[in-house]
Design a protein around this motif. Structure first.
Motif, PDB file in Angstrom:
ATOM      1  N   THR A 141       0.830  -1.207   0.000  1.00  0.00           N
ATOM      2  CA  THR A 141       0.000   0.000   0.000  1.00  0.00           C
ATOM      3  C   THR A 141       0.861   1.252   0.000  1.00  0.00           C
ATOM      4  OG1 THR A 141      -0.140   0.214   2.430  1.00  0.00           O
ATOM      5  CG2 THR A 141      -1.717  -1.256   1.366  1.00  0.00           C
ATOM      6  N   GLU A 142       0.217   2.395  -0.257  1.00  0.00           N
ATOM      7  CA  GLU A 142       0.895   3.689  -0.241  1.00  0.00           C
ATOM      8  C   GLU A 142       0.147   4.642   0.674  1.00  0.00           C
ATOM      9  OE1 GLU A 142       1.331   5.202  -4.154  1.00  0.00           O
ATOM     10  OE2 GLU A 142       2.576   3.538  -4.860  1.00  0.00           O
ATOM     11  N   GLY A 143       0.863   5.603   1.242  1.00  0.00           N
ATOM     12  CA  GLY A 143       0.240   6.619   2.074  1.00  0.00           C
ATOM     13  C   GLY A 143       0.032   6.206   3.519  1.00  0.00           C
ATOM     14  N   LEU A 144       0.692   5.145   3.973  1.00  0.00           N
ATOM     15  CA  LEU A 144       0.538   4.685   5.351  1.00  0.00           C
ATOM     16  C   LEU A 144       1.270   5.623   6.304  1.00  0.00           C
ATOM     17  CD1 LEU A 144      -0.518   2.330   7.194  1.00  0.00           C
ATOM     18  CD2 LEU A 144       1.755   1.316   6.932  1.00  0.00           C
ATOM     19  N   LEU A 145       0.532   6.184   7.280  1.00  0.00           N
ATOM     20  CA  LEU A 145       1.137   7.067   8.270  1.00  0.00           C
ATOM     21  C   LEU A 145       1.588   6.315   9.513  1.00  0.00           C
ATOM     22  CD1 LEU A 145      -1.191  10.216   8.207  1.00  0.00           C
ATOM     23  CD2 LEU A 145       0.939   9.820   6.960  1.00  0.00           C
ATOM     24  N   GLY A 146       0.875   5.256   9.871  1.00  0.00           N
ATOM     25  CA  GLY A 146       1.215   4.501  11.066  1.00  0.00           C
ATOM     26  C   GLY A 146       0.217   3.397  11.318  1.00  0.00           C
ATOM     27  N   PHE A 147       0.525   2.529  12.309  1.00  0.00           N
ATOM     28  CA  PHE A 147      -0.395   1.444  12.646  1.00  0.00           C
ATOM     29  C   PHE A 147      -0.165   1.004  14.080  1.00  0.00           C
ATOM     30  CE2 PHE A 147       3.415  -0.745  11.223  1.00  0.00           C
ATOM     31  CZ  PHE A 147       3.533  -1.806  12.122  1.00  0.00           C
ATOM     32  N   THR A 148      -1.178   0.351  14.639  1.00  0.00           N
ATOM     33  CA  THR A 148      -1.065  -0.279  15.955  1.00  0.00           C
ATOM     34  C   THR A 148      -1.514  -1.723  15.820  1.00  0.00           C
ATOM     35  OG1 THR A 148      -3.286   0.475  16.567  1.00  0.00           O
ATOM     36  CG2 THR A 148      -1.438   1.857  17.239  1.00  0.00           C
TER      37      THR A 148
ATOM     38  N   ALA B 215      -6.523   5.305   1.788  1.00  0.00           N
ATOM     39  CA  ALA B 215      -7.094   4.224   2.593  1.00  0.00           C
ATOM     40  C   ALA B 215      -7.975   3.309   1.743  1.00  0.00           C
ATOM     41  CB  ALA B 215      -7.898   4.806   3.757  1.00  0.00           C
ATOM     42  N   ALA B 216      -8.763   3.888   0.835  1.00  0.00           N
ATOM     43  CA  ALA B 216      -9.629   3.088  -0.026  1.00  0.00           C
ATOM     44  C   ALA B 216      -8.811   2.195  -0.955  1.00  0.00           C
ATOM     45  CB  ALA B 216     -10.551   3.999  -0.832  1.00  0.00           C
ATOM     46  N   LEU B 217      -7.737   2.737  -1.526  1.00  0.00           N
ATOM     47  CA  LEU B 217      -6.873   1.930  -2.394  1.00  0.00           C
ATOM     48  C   LEU B 217      -6.165   0.846  -1.597  1.00  0.00           C
ATOM     49  CD1 LEU B 217      -5.315   4.727  -4.651  1.00  0.00           C
ATOM     50  CD2 LEU B 217      -7.057   3.041  -5.289  1.00  0.00           C
ATOM     51  N   ALA B 218      -5.780   1.168  -0.359  1.00  0.00           N
ATOM     52  CA  ALA B 218      -5.144   0.170   0.500  1.00  0.00           C
ATOM     53  C   ALA B 218      -6.120  -0.951   0.837  1.00  0.00           C
ATOM     54  CB  ALA B 218      -4.635   0.835   1.777  1.00  0.00           C
TER      55      ALA B 218
ATOM     56  N   GLY C 103      -5.382 -14.719  17.387  1.00  0.00           N
ATOM     57  CA  GLY C 103      -5.206 -13.805  16.271  1.00  0.00           C
ATOM     58  C   GLY C 103      -4.995 -12.385  16.754  1.00  0.00           C
ATOM     59  N   LYS C 104      -4.603 -11.534  15.833  1.00  0.00           N
ATOM     60  CA  LYS C 104      -4.366 -10.128  16.132  1.00  0.00           C
ATOM     61  C   LYS C 104      -5.165  -9.255  15.175  1.00  0.00           C
ATOM     62  CE  LYS C 104       0.354 -10.679  17.947  1.00  0.00           C
ATOM     63  NZ  LYS C 104       1.775 -10.258  17.781  1.00  0.00           N
ATOM     64  N   VAL C 105      -5.386  -8.013  15.598  1.00  0.00           N
ATOM     65  CA  VAL C 105      -6.036  -7.028  14.748  1.00  0.00           C
ATOM     66  C   VAL C 105      -5.130  -5.806  14.668  1.00  0.00           C
ATOM     67  CG1 VAL C 105      -7.368  -6.109  16.698  1.00  0.00           C
ATOM     68  CG2 VAL C 105      -8.105  -5.626  14.361  1.00  0.00           C
ATOM     69  N   ALA C 106      -4.954  -5.287  13.466  1.00  0.00           N
ATOM     70  CA  ALA C 106      -4.146  -4.088  13.254  1.00  0.00           C
ATOM     71  C   ALA C 106      -5.057  -2.923  12.883  1.00  0.00           C
ATOM     72  CB  ALA C 106      -3.123  -4.318  12.145  1.00  0.00           C
ATOM     73  N   VAL C 107      -4.752  -1.750  13.395  1.00  0.00           N
ATOM     74  CA  VAL C 107      -5.455  -0.514  13.038  1.00  0.00           C
ATOM     75  C   VAL C 107      -4.481   0.325  12.216  1.00  0.00           C
ATOM     76  CG1 VAL C 107      -6.567   1.575  13.887  1.00  0.00           C
ATOM     77  CG2 VAL C 107      -6.910  -0.595  15.089  1.00  0.00           C
ATOM     78  N   LEU C 108      -4.835   0.592  10.963  1.00  0.00           N
ATOM     79  CA  LEU C 108      -3.961   1.288  10.030  1.00  0.00           C
ATOM     80  C   LEU C 108      -4.468   2.701   9.788  1.00  0.00           C
ATOM     81  CD1 LEU C 108      -3.808  -1.536   7.312  1.00  0.00           C
ATOM     82  CD2 LEU C 108      -2.617  -1.448   9.512  1.00  0.00           C
ATOM     83  N   THR C 109      -3.574   3.670   9.758  1.00  0.00           N
ATOM     84  CA  THR C 109      -3.936   5.063   9.492  1.00  0.00           C
ATOM     85  C   THR C 109      -3.237   5.526   8.223  1.00  0.00           C
ATOM     86  OG1 THR C 109      -4.139   5.513  11.862  1.00  0.00           O
ATOM     87  CG2 THR C 109      -3.966   7.414  10.405  1.00  0.00           C
TER      88      THR C 109
END
Length: 314
Positions: free
Chosen positions: A143-150, A173-176, A160-166
């Motif tokens: 993806t492109e334009g990723l600012l950060g994640f948790t 975000a839509a393209l990602a 399992g885990k869940v990631a929150v992407l900003t």
């Protein structure tokens, strides 16, 4: 029948894709780039028997429409809400001022407010063995334009885990989201659920104390990479001079620190209100704060001043 007759008479083209019917985006005869952020309004409380033959002329009456999207059920019925994107932010502000609480039918008033573009995704069902460095490498590659994640323990899956992407914008975000949905089997070696971050999931993570330690928060790049300081330099002075020259009134700034991390990173929200412009400019910015506590407020003021200059055509 009224809708079909209107479409035939006007020649307007409506395209139905994935639970919504869209006009424009761009409309016929559009020249130039898409409208800037802040040009879209959210429309709710629509009567279920109201369609584009009434709605599009109504929202066109206050400004040039770039796009109109009506949300539909799988059977083609109106779901009660829609989005109207205008050619500029001022037209969106006029639509809110003129059409909010507008009575479209006797006793039926609609809600019209600013549309807040979503920039956060959730990716649920990631392997428990997936570490932050591996996830970061996968996301940056796909993806492109990723600012950060948790990264958190998944509240909906025992293992399992869940990631929150900003992301930097709604479009990014839509393209990602599209890239991750189409490629998730290859990326994560198992089926995962990729969707827009839901408020209830955000609240659930906070309620269960799932705020990760500093080591699990990844801020990709410095604030200068997100918003180059070369673009911000002098924005406050330029905005003040421009507002004075055009008699727009004195810009008023609101700033607030909304998140602070133990490692010194702080997330600031800022807004500038220009009296002669109906729609304020606002944004978020990550800043590594100094001991004085003044850097963040100064940076966010410069950031929203830059956005306002873009909105005003500079």
């Amino acid at each position: 029948m009224a809708l079909l007759s209107w479409v035939r008479e006007t020649g307007i083209e409506l395209v139905q894709v994935n639970g919504q019917r869209r006009y424009g985006g761009p409309p016929p005869g559009w020249v130039g780039s898409p409208p800037p952020a802040g040009s879209e309004v959210y429309i709710a409380k629509l009567p279920r028997d109201l369609y584009e033959d009434t709605l599009i002329p109504l929202f066109q009456s206050v400004g040039q429409l770039y796009e109109f999207r009506l949300m539909l059920t799988f059977s083609g019925l109106n779901r009660g809400f829609a989005y109207a994107k205008y050619s500029d932010q001022c037209s969106a502000g006029k639509a809110i001022a003129a059409l909010n609480n507008w009575e479209v039918q006797e006793g039926r008033a609609i809600l019209v407010c600013q549309s807040f573009e979503k920039c956060e995704l959730s990716v649920d069902g990631l392997p428990t063995t997936l570490c932050h460095r591996e996830l970061e490498a996968l996301l940056l590659e796909a993806t492109e334009g990723l600012l950060g994640f948790t990264l958190h323990a998944s509240p909906s899956r025992k293992e399992g885990k869940v990631a929150v992407l900003t992301y930097s914008s709604h479009r990014a975000a839509a393209l990602a989201k599209k890239a991750l949905v189409e490629g998730n089997i290859g990326l994560f070696k198992k089926k995962v659920k990729v969707e827009w971050l839901k408020p209830e999931l955000k609240e659930q993570l906070q309620a269960h104390g799932e705020k990760p330690p500093p080591s699990s928060v990844r801020h990709l790049g410095s604030p200068e990479r997100v918003l180059p300081s070369s673009e911000l330099r002098g924005a406050l002075g330029l905005l003040g001079a421009l507002c004075q020259r055009r008699h727009l009134g004195t810009p008023r700034f609101l700033t607030r620190c909304v998140q602070a991390e133990p490692d010194g990173w702080q997330r600031y929200w800022g807004q500038v209100v220009i009296p002669s412009c109906p729609v304020p400019c606002s944004t978020f910015l990550w800043v590594r704060e100094d001991a004085s506590g003044t850097v963040g407020h100064k940076r966010i003021k410069e950031a929203v001043a830059r956005l306002a200059l873009v909105m005003l055509g500079c």
